[in-house]
Design an enzyme around this catalytic site. Sequence first.
Site, short mmCIF file in Angstrom:
data_model
loop_
_atom_site.label_atom_id
_atom_site.label_comp_id
_atom_site.label_asym_id
_atom_site.label_seq_id
_atom_site.Cartn_x
_atom_site.Cartn_y
_atom_site.Cartn_z
CD GLN A 54 -2.70 -1.09 2.60
OE1 GLN A 54 -2.65 -2.11 3.27
NE2 GLN A 54 -3.38 -0.03 3.01
CD GLU A 72 -0.59 2.76 6.65
OE1 GLU A 72 -1.68 2.29 7.00
OE2 GLU A 72 -0.20 3.87 7.01
CD GLU A 93 -9.13 4.02 8.07
OE1 GLU A 93 -9.13 5.20 7.63
OE2 GLU A 93 -8.31 3.61 8.89
CG PHE A 113 -8.19 -5.49 4.26
CD1 PHE A 113 -9.21 -4.92 3.52
CD2 PHE A 113 -7.83 -6.81 3.99
CE1 PHE A 113 -9.87 -5.65 2.54
CE2 PHE A 113 -8.49 -7.54 3.02
CZ PHE A 113 -9.51 -6.97 2.28
CG PHE A 153 -4.45 3.85 11.77
CD1 PHE A 153 -3.60 3.05 11.04
CD2 PHE A 153 -3.92 4.99 12.39
CE1 PHE A 153 -2.25 3.34 10.93
CE2 PHE A 153 -2.55 5.29 12.28
CZ PHE A 153 -1.72 4.47 11.54
NE ARG A 199 -7.06 7.67 12.04
CZ ARG A 199 -7.81 8.61 11.47
NH1 ARG A 199 -9.04 8.83 11.87
NH2 ARG A 199 -7.33 9.35 10.48
#
Lengths: 770, 156
Positions: free
Chosen positions: A191, A226, A707, A222, A338, A304
């Site tokens: 990603q 990343e 998300e 997903f 996240f 987050r």
Amino acid sequence: MKSTDAILHTRGESRYVDDLPQPEGLLHAAVFFSPIAHGRIQNFDVSRARQSEGVVAVLTAEDIPGENQIGPLIPDQELLAEEEVVYIGQPVALIVAQTAETARKAAGRIVLDVEEYPVITDPREAYQKGQIFGTPRTFQLGDVDAAWPHCEVVVEGHCEVGGQEHVYLETQRARAVPGEGRVIRVYSSTQSPYAVQKHVARVLGYPNHLIEVDVLRLGGGFGGKEDQATPWACLTALATWYTGHPVELVLTRQEDMLMTGKRHPYCSDFKIGVTREGKILAYEVRHYQNAGAAADLSPAILERTLFHSTNSYYIPNVRLFAVSCRTHLPPFTAFRGFGGPQGMFVMEAAIARVAEALGMPREEIQRKNLLQENDLFPYGQRVVDCRARRSWDVAMETYRFSAWKKRVEQFNRKHFHRKKGLAVMPICFGISFTATFLNQASALVHVYTDGSVSISTGGVEMGQGLRANITTIAARALGIRPERIKIESTNTTRIANMSPSAASATTVLNGNATLLAIRQIVSRLKSMIARELNLSDPDRVTIHDEKVWYRGSQTGWTWTQLVQTAYGKRINLSAQGFFATPGIYFDKQKEKGRPFAYHVYGTAILEVTLDCLRGIYTIDAVKIVHDLGRPLNRLIDLGQVEGGLAQGLGWMTVEELLFDEKGRNLSSALATYKPPDVYFMPDDLQVTFLENADEPIGPYGNKAVGEPPFMYGIGVFFALRQAMQAFRPRKDYEFKAPLTPERVLLELHREEVRQGCLRPATVESARQSD
Amino acid sequence: MEIPIKVTVNGEVYEHRVEPRMLLVTFLREVLGLTGTHVGCDTSSCGACTILMDGKAVKSCTLLAVQADGAELLTMEGLARNGELHPIQEGFWREHGLQCGFCTPGMIMAAYQLLEENASPDEKEIRRALEGNYCRCTGYHNIVKSVQYAAKKINR
């Protein structure tokens, strides 16, 4: 608009990394990893593996020419372990051979003796021992200590939420191919092509420009790709550097499940204070994040969690504490939401406990505390264009909640051992990377003389429909048919320094960058045609339906004519667009700012039926009102809502990630880890998009959708809890997710389980009812 | 030691010598270059590698190539005729029964077997036919709709 990818997929013609034609001399790699969670390497002997037939090389940390340190936030992870191992599945050596099977077989001949050290798997224990990443963070609003005495009811509790395996159907993989000179081209299922480029360069001691990373598409990401696609790409590049051959590495499912990080498990403590009417006055929470053995993205994910710890509620006095704890498990990483879902789960649990203490319906407390315009988030951002109450009200009305609830109560009166539960789950999710600098993107648009168009962006197609979205945006902005547009692979030589495709922001950022590039080209074309036709006002020229118009009338010029003429007149038919989300910032010293461009809201109502003697249950209905702004591609947007929900429901119910005290993953295959199957989703799934809800940042009024829908899934936990309460009311049911059928059963019959049998009376009543 | 095998794949006859331990999916992907069949889990849990062997849906990651000796195989690549999509392929496209596309070949082949045996399946039968296949992107509803679309089209 459907993706051109979709046609390729249905024909079996779409290509993933290892579907690309095999280059001459392609070698295959396998990873030898640590079987021990924590310890010092005593004896490490690869000689027998090296001598195996068909093996070309066995690479260890010693063979790395550059730095053996990787990691997205801080480079605290060794690509190949040197002296110490810190989790089971940590790569220690790479075997390169003629076939993958040979490489794996040779891995079995490696000798690794480890002096075992104590293993920590519990985040609270890690915290007590000072094993943390970064510093603990605290967000505050109002004065929570001063508020407690004013609360009429104060309750406390603990939560435990499990991790979650990504189960992208395509496991991690990469292929490196030598180019001219020292250049290495890496095809990676990532990603984050730039993260791969940077890390490969670091590991080889090269400048970034010698590494070209190309990403055509992913078989799901997903968040799991990343930053955790990076090690595999680095290893193939290292092997190519060493052998001079193209090298491919494809993890098997079990390797992938053992070696890669997942969604973070969290432990949390909460304390909440309310008035007798259910108005929340104070909320305090302490989150202990199980980060695993390296920082990875954990500190950002932790942040987050804090941003979303009060979900869509306004609470005047809060203290939110969170700490990232180092344990001897694989480094946990990004996964849809996240960290937000873990924070929201605890908030919802606190509300459930308050509801049970007050004897008030949970949804009444939720509704009374919903965010309103001009409220403040604990991080200092003002609530603007709030759609919390709006989506709630539309959901209540559209889905006739009161009547629905009566039906459920009626059912529960009639049935003894089958009970229904109903829960409302509002969500509020901030859109933007919380690291402000990542909110940038660029696009490169070429118009060819036949009128066809090539677009490159920094965004990666992973099934979310990015290609379709960019095509829709571009076709509209250019006024031409989508068939003329091709979205290229994501490549670091065309787009530099791209942010990962993450944070739901890929279409927002790359779509806007594409628009900015296209507007330059269109503006040049308009000026040209105004000159050609002696038109006084170039701004009144428009291009749509592949034709050129002036003040609403056709000029007789077509798109291709326009493009060919422009080329002949030496007008630049290419442009690069750059977009940076305006107006966002965050001050980590003060823990205040405006980190999000906007928020996505929504409300879901979930119904379950629980067999209280067996613990098994079905999710009967999920009905959602979702704030999407203006849909860009309705089918694709709906697909994101449905898919996100499925993962959220799975996380709360059947997906149980288990580690033992030695740090061994007990759920490392699809035989022991269960993602939702074809029977799992509710038959009755309805999604309504809020009307007239355009988002000015866009593109084209659209809001990010990747998300937020995940978090509707949290509601299923509370629907199940309600069903449990209907069968056997008690205040001490645990807030422990996932609520697997097994756990439901053990909770419902705690005493009987302890005594070793169900009470005969229970069994008898069950026989008589239903 | 290599063993000679003869298989018909998508109507074409292939004769090869293969290692006795070579998996059928490896034979398809690496020997024949038919990369439309994917490997998702290596343990027959996910169904991404589903193909048809003598008309039956099988998971090609847990069959050996030598077991397919003399068999007739159908893979994703063999579904479209003269460039025309098979109704199931069209269904997955029209009903958005896919996102990342990785599970799609297996889903389509499992659905193909169902429709060969039962051209008008109800929803329950469709779900039963797909219970050996995982999709992580969707919630399966559009996949079921895709098969329903195909059934309708076939029966028209």
